[in-house]
Scaffold this motif. Structure first.
Motif, PDB file in Angstrom:
ATOM      1  N   ARG A  21       0.821  -1.208   0.000  1.00 35.31           N
ATOM      2  CA  ARG A  21       0.000   0.000   0.000  1.00 35.31           C
ATOM      3  C   ARG A  21       0.854   1.258   0.000  1.00 35.31           C
ATOM      4  N   ALA A  22       1.991   1.227   0.670  1.00 29.93           N
ATOM      5  CA  ALA A  22       2.870   2.392   0.688  1.00 29.93           C
ATOM      6  C   ALA A  22       3.434   2.677  -0.704  1.00 29.93           C
ATOM      7  N   VAL A  23       3.822   1.633  -1.438  1.00 22.99           N
ATOM      8  CA  VAL A  23       4.349   1.828  -2.787  1.00 22.99           C
ATOM      9  C   VAL A  23       3.271   2.385  -3.713  1.00 22.99           C
ATOM     10  N   LYS A  24       2.049   1.904  -3.582  1.00 20.16           N
ATOM     11  CA  LYS A  24       0.956   2.427  -4.401  1.00 20.16           C
ATOM     12  C   LYS A  24       0.618   3.871  -4.035  1.00 20.16           C
ATOM     13  N   LYS A  25       0.723   4.179  -2.782  1.00 20.96           N
ATOM     14  CA  LYS A  25       0.402   5.540  -2.360  1.00 20.96           C
ATOM     15  C   LYS A  25       1.445   6.544  -2.853  1.00 20.96           C
ATOM     16  N   LEU A  26       2.716   6.135  -2.871  1.00 26.47           N
ATOM     17  CA  LEU A  26       3.771   7.026  -3.346  1.00 26.47           C
ATOM     18  C   LEU A  26       3.926   7.008  -4.860  1.00 26.47           C
ATOM     19  N   PRO A  31      12.117  -0.744  -6.052  1.00 28.36           N
ATOM     20  CA  PRO A  31      13.521  -0.346  -5.821  1.00 28.36           C
ATOM     21  C   PRO A  31      13.676   1.123  -5.422  1.00 28.36           C
ATOM     22  N   ASP A  32      12.889   2.003  -6.059  1.00 29.60           N
ATOM     23  CA  ASP A  32      12.959   3.421  -5.678  1.00 29.60           C
ATOM     24  C   ASP A  32      12.435   3.643  -4.262  1.00 29.60           C
ATOM     25  N   PHE A  33      11.438   2.870  -3.852  1.00 24.39           N
ATOM     26  CA  PHE A  33      10.910   2.982  -2.489  1.00 24.39           C
ATOM     27  C   PHE A  33      11.968   2.556  -1.474  1.00 24.39           C
ATOM     28  N   ARG A  34      12.679   1.470  -1.751  1.00 30.72           N
ATOM     29  CA  ARG A  34      13.752   1.042  -0.852  1.00 30.72           C
ATOM     30  C   ARG A  34      14.849   2.106  -0.779  1.00 30.72           C
ATOM     31  N   ARG A  35      15.186   2.646  -1.920  1.00 31.26           N
ATOM     32  CA  ARG A  35      16.237   3.664  -1.957  1.00 31.26           C
ATOM     33  C   ARG A  35      15.832   4.913  -1.176  1.00 31.26           C
ATOM     34  N   LEU A  36      14.579   5.315  -1.341  1.00 30.84           N
ATOM     35  CA  LEU A  36      14.102   6.497  -0.637  1.00 30.84           C
ATOM     36  C   LEU A  36      14.058   6.267   0.871  1.00 30.84           C
ATOM     37  N   CYS A  37      13.662   5.094   1.297  1.00 34.29           N
ATOM     38  CA  CYS A  37      13.615   4.784   2.730  1.00 34.29           C
ATOM     39  C   CYS A  37      15.017   4.771   3.342  1.00 34.29           C
ATOM     40  N   ILE A  38      16.013   4.288   2.595  1.00 36.06           N
ATOM     41  CA  ILE A  38      17.382   4.289   3.111  1.00 36.06           C
ATOM     42  C   ILE A  38      17.886   5.717   3.249  1.00 36.06           C
ATOM     43  N   PHE A  39      17.590   6.548   2.261  1.00 35.55           N
ATOM     44  CA  PHE A  39      18.022   7.943   2.329  1.00 35.55           C
ATOM     45  C   PHE A  39      17.390   8.682   3.516  1.00 35.55           C
ATOM     46  N   LYS A  40      16.112   8.442   3.752  1.00 35.39           N
ATOM     47  CA  LYS A  40      15.392   9.174   4.793  1.00 35.39           C
ATOM     48  C   LYS A  40      15.500   8.524   6.168  1.00 35.39           C
ATOM     49  N   GLY A  41      16.072   7.324   6.240  1.00 37.61           N
ATOM     50  CA  GLY A  41      16.207   6.658   7.528  1.00 37.61           C
ATOM     51  C   GLY A  41      14.917   6.056   8.034  1.00 37.61           C
ATOM     52  N   ILE A  42      14.076   5.566   7.144  1.00 39.52           N
ATOM     53  CA  ILE A  42      12.797   4.948   7.512  1.00 39.52           C
ATOM     54  C   ILE A  42      12.932   3.445   7.324  1.00 39.52           C
ATOM     55  N   THR A  62       5.308  -6.938   5.539  1.00 42.92           N
ATOM     56  CA  THR A  62       6.191  -5.880   6.043  1.00 42.92           C
ATOM     57  C   THR A  62       5.365  -4.628   6.291  1.00 42.92           C
ATOM     58  N   PHE A  63       5.510  -4.059   7.493  1.00 43.45           N
ATOM     59  CA  PHE A  63       4.709  -2.900   7.886  1.00 43.45           C
ATOM     60  C   PHE A  63       5.624  -1.694   8.103  1.00 43.45           C
ATOM     61  N   TYR A  64       5.043  -0.516   7.859  1.00 47.12           N
ATOM     62  CA  TYR A  64       5.691   0.764   8.122  1.00 47.12           C
ATOM     63  C   TYR A  64       4.724   1.636   8.911  1.00 47.12           C
ATOM     64  N   TYR A  65       5.277   2.640   9.561  1.00 50.57           N
ATOM     65  CA  TYR A  65       4.424   3.620  10.209  1.00 50.57           C
ATOM     66  C   TYR A  65       3.714   4.459   9.147  1.00 50.57           C
ATOM     67  N   THR A  66       2.423   4.680   9.352  1.00 47.99           N
ATOM     68  CA  THR A  66       1.652   5.470   8.395  1.00 47.99           C
ATOM     69  C   THR A  66       2.152   6.912   8.337  1.00 47.99           C
ATOM     70  N   LYS A  67       2.560   7.453   9.462  1.00 51.94           N
ATOM     71  CA  LYS A  67       3.062   8.825   9.475  1.00 51.94           C
ATOM     72  C   LYS A  67       4.373   8.949   8.705  1.00 51.94           C
ATOM     73  N   ILE A  69       5.171   7.240   6.008  1.00 46.97           N
ATOM     74  CA  ILE A  69       4.816   7.249   4.579  1.00 46.97           C
ATOM     75  C   ILE A  69       4.207   8.595   4.200  1.00 46.97           C
ATOM     76  N   GLN A  70       3.383   9.155   5.058  1.00 41.99           N
ATOM     77  CA  GLN A  70       2.849  10.494   4.787  1.00 41.99           C
ATOM     78  C   GLN A  70       3.961  11.537   4.752  1.00 41.99           C
ATOM     79  N   TYR A  71       4.995  11.338   5.557  1.00 44.52           N
ATOM     80  CA  TYR A  71       6.139  12.252   5.543  1.00 44.52           C
ATOM     81  C   TYR A  71       6.892  12.166   4.217  1.00 44.52           C
ATOM     82  N   LEU A  72       6.905  10.972   3.595  1.00 41.94           N
ATOM     83  CA  LEU A  72       7.596  10.805   2.321  1.00 41.94           C
ATOM     84  C   LEU A  72       6.833  11.427   1.154  1.00 41.94           C
ATOM     85  N   LEU A  73       5.560  11.695   1.331  1.00 38.44           N
ATOM     86  CA  LEU A  73       4.783  12.286   0.233  1.00 38.44           C
ATOM     87  C   LEU A  73       5.295  13.657  -0.162  1.00 38.44           C
ATOM     88  N   HIS A  74       5.941  14.372   0.747  1.00 39.99           N
ATOM     89  CA  HIS A  74       6.426  15.720   0.470  1.00 39.99           C
ATOM     90  C   HIS A  74       7.929  15.745   0.173  1.00 39.99           C
TER      91      HIS A  74
END
Length: 672
Positions: A21-26, A31-42, A62-67, A69-74
């Motif tokens: 759901r996080a990948v669909k939302k973003l 691969p880009d989602f993994r890369r972005l999470c490593i950069f942002k420390g999520i 695999t679960f992530y905090y909803t907040k 993922i919302q932080y990654l939207l910006h």
């Protein structure tokens, strides 16, 4: 009436979101989602009630905090990722048409460049935060700096990692911030104190690395991309804090010839009388003005007051040694070990400062050069085969005070063969040692910096059995084995006597077994004729056996007294008293004085051991009586505590026993 809350719309089910759901939302690829999470420390999170969050599903998710993922939207990098995806489609379309020139032009002009500067500022708002997270960055970059180039790891990435690592090492050398180092199986550990923060990193040994196919270099490459940006910011801040220009000048020709650290030229900033800044370029291999300025800055105390140059400064005897660090010593014998303060930068800068070192070609040049220069040595030479940038490549230079070697001495027969015939080598070590020069093995350097003083070089001489190389971060607890202390200070009461008795009994059993084996072999040789497979007894032999009444072995056993001549050590106390009374009667009948019984070491050990066992038995009985007064719950808790304590004591006793056996073996070899 309150509205009924629907299931899965609040609480833990709303606080977590699946990766799909996080990948669909973003709206980006995985691969880009993994890369972005490593950069942002999520990172993924594990909910407490996973079944409730997954709405009854038991599949691995695999679960992530909803907040988060919302932080990654910006995040501005999302637009870069989408632009990169669009350009990749155009390049693929051009390649499909066979327009390679257009594809190269699109890749050269339209591929967006991703910068992580804003992410570094977000994740590390202060410089201290960046220093605290520098351990993993340095370990990863030093690892990639020693990897061979391949299709997964390009040479450009390796060169960037090497450049950043050498720049960081130059700062450690200039500031003298290195404190400890340790040679382990994984590699070499280093610890530096930078602006009050301890930074620990691992450098692998230099050997041919074979990267397997089970390693995901895409994820590791993402970390390397982030860490290179981080270390670049950190190096800039560190260089400017000690008055150096960043980036330092880099000599590509010297680096191609293996100069490594010496390929960088440090530029120091100084202020003239007119207030104009002057830039002076100095080589990193020799004494530089920038290093002297940095040393003065590092050695100036915080509360220093400006004094006129013409006025003499009066110093009392008590104030002469103010730069030395006080050591805290425990007064009580059972007190806790107090943490000792570490050496200052001034002491680190003066450890190897007055000496000139020469590295033999079989020694690891890179770590030795770094450590020696970090602790004040400005004159380090090595063999010409190890690369450029040495202070001297002449092994017979009279200014060399220490030579580090890692080879065993030549045996006498090999030395005679070299002298007798054949072409003699250029350096016939150790027959051509320079007088007045100290020859040590590489471990001497590490042990000296860990203890903060120069150790005896004869213990680390060529071919000598080196002392144990212990971790400088090991803090022995009370009751555990401490290899730095002698055995008599940490062994329990009666432990040495018990070891002596057990060792003697074990040696006697071994000797007895050897004697029995030798006797059996002699009997077999005497009973087997030459050229025959079995013994054929004659009539004369049978008559002799009948006359003697059987086998002769019992008679031999009767004659053999064995090694247990001191029979009194195994007899009971009543029997010993009876024998003593018999000796007194015999002395009274003969009129001779009773000779005092000679107490052997074995009997002394037996007496001490009996006393210790009796004392321990009494303590165990007292402890059992105290346990009877406890409740069942506390008794079980005490049982678990005693189990861990007994296990720790058994391990410590086993280590002390091994140490005592090694000491005895080494002493026996020395006596021989």
């Amino acid at each position: 009436m309150a509205r009924i809350q629907k299931k899965g719309k609040a609480g833990a089910a709303k606080n977590y979101i699946t990766r799909t759901r996080a990948v669909k939302k973003l709206q980006i690829s995985l691969p880009d989602f993994r890369r972005l999470c490593i950069f942002k420390g999520i990172y993924p999170r594990e909910p407490r009630k996973k079944k409730t969050v997954s709405k009854g599903s038991t599949a691995a998710t695999t679960f992530y905090y909803t907040k988060d993922i919302q932080y990654l939207l910006h995040e501005p990098l999302l637009a870069k990722f989408r632009e990169h995806k669009a350009v990749a489609k155009k390049i693929a379309r051009a390649l499909g048409r066979g327009e390679s020139g257009d594809a190269a032009r699109l890749e050269r002009n339209l591929v967006p460049k991703i910068k992580l500067d804003h992410i570094i500022k977000e994740r590390y708002p202060t410089f201290v935060d960046a220093l605290r997270d520098l351990d993993d960055a340095l370990s990863m970059l030093f690892l990639f700096a020693n990897l061979p180039s391949s299709e997964h790891v390009p040479a450009k990435t390796i060169a960037l990692c090497q450049k950043l690592c050498h720049e960081f090492e130059h700062y450690v050398i200039v500031s003298h911030s290195l404190r400890r180092s340790f040679l382990s199986i994984k590699g070499i550990y280093y610890q530096a104190t930078i602006q009050g923060q301890d930074v620990l990193w691992l450098v692998p040994y230099r050997f041919v690395q074979r990267t397997g196919g089970d390693i995901d270099f895409r994820i590791m490459g993402t970390f390397v991309e982030f860490y290179t940006t981080l270390l670049g910011f950190v190096n800039y801040r560190l260089y400017t804090s000690v008055g150096l220009v960043y980036p330092p000048k880099f000599n590509a020709n010297m680096d191609a010839q293996g100069a490594e650290l010496s390929a960088f030229q440090i530029e120091g900033k100084s202020v003239s009388t007119n207030g104009e800044r002057l830039h002076g370029e100095v080589s990193a291999a020799a004494t530089s003005e920038a290093q002297e300025v940095a040393d003065r800055i590092a050695n100036v105390p915080d509360a220093e007051e400006d004094q006129p140059e013409n006025l003499p400064v009066a110093q009392d005897d008590e104030e002469e040694n103010t730069e030395t660090i006080d050591k805290f010593e425990a007064v009580a014998p059972d007190a806790d070990v107090l943490p000792q303060p570490e050496a200052s930068s001034a002491e680190a800068a003066s450890l190897f400062a007055p000496y000139t070192f020469y590295l033999a070609r079989e020694t690891p040049r890179a770590p030795l050069e770094f450590i020696l220069k970090a602790f004040g040595c400005k004159r380090v030479g090595w063999d010409a085969t190890l690369g450029e940038g040495a202070f001297t490549t002449n092994e017979s230079d009279p200014f060399i005070t220490h030579q580090i070697i890692d080879r065993t001495p030549l045996p006498a027969d090999a030395a005679e063969a070299i002298d007798g015939g054949g072409a003699a080598p250029r350096v016939q070590w150790p027959r051509s040692t320079m007088p007045g020069r100290i020859y040590v093995q590489p471990q001497w350097v590490w042990d000296c910096i860990n203890q903060g003083k120069l150790l005896r070089p004869d213990l680390y001489g060529p071919g000598a059995e080196l002392p144990p190389h212990l971790s400088p971060w090991m803090k022995p607890k009370k009751g555990e084995y401490d290899p730095k202390l002698p055995l008599h200070e940490q062994e329990l009461e009666g432990e040495a006597e018990a070891f002596e008795e057990d060792d003697e009994s074990a040696s006697e059993m071994e000797v007895t077994d050897d004697v029995e084996d030798a006797r059996d072999a002699m009997e077999r040789e005497s009973s087997v004729e030459a050229g025959e497979g079995m013994h054929v007894a004659s009539s004369d032999d049978e008559e002799d056996e009948d006359d003697d009444g059987g086998d002769q072995r019992p008679a031999v056993e009767d004659e053999w007294e064995g090694f247990d001549s001191d029979a009194e050590s195994d007899i009971s106390e009543g029997e010993a008293a009876r024998l003593q009374h018999q000796r007194e009667l015999e002395a009274e009948a003969t009129g001779n004085p009773l000779e005092p019984e000679v107490e052997t070491a074995r009997s002394k050990n037996a007496v001490v051991r009996k006393k210790v066992e009796k004392k321990r038995k009494e303590q165990a009985e007292e402890r059992e009586r105290q346990k009877m007064m406890l409740s069942n719950k506390k008794r079980k808790l005490l049982k678990r505590i005693e189990y861990g304590s007994n296990k720790r004591d058994a391990e410590a006793e086993n280590l002390r026993r091994k140490k005592r056996r090694l000491d005895r073996t080494s002493s026996n070899k020395g006596a021989v």
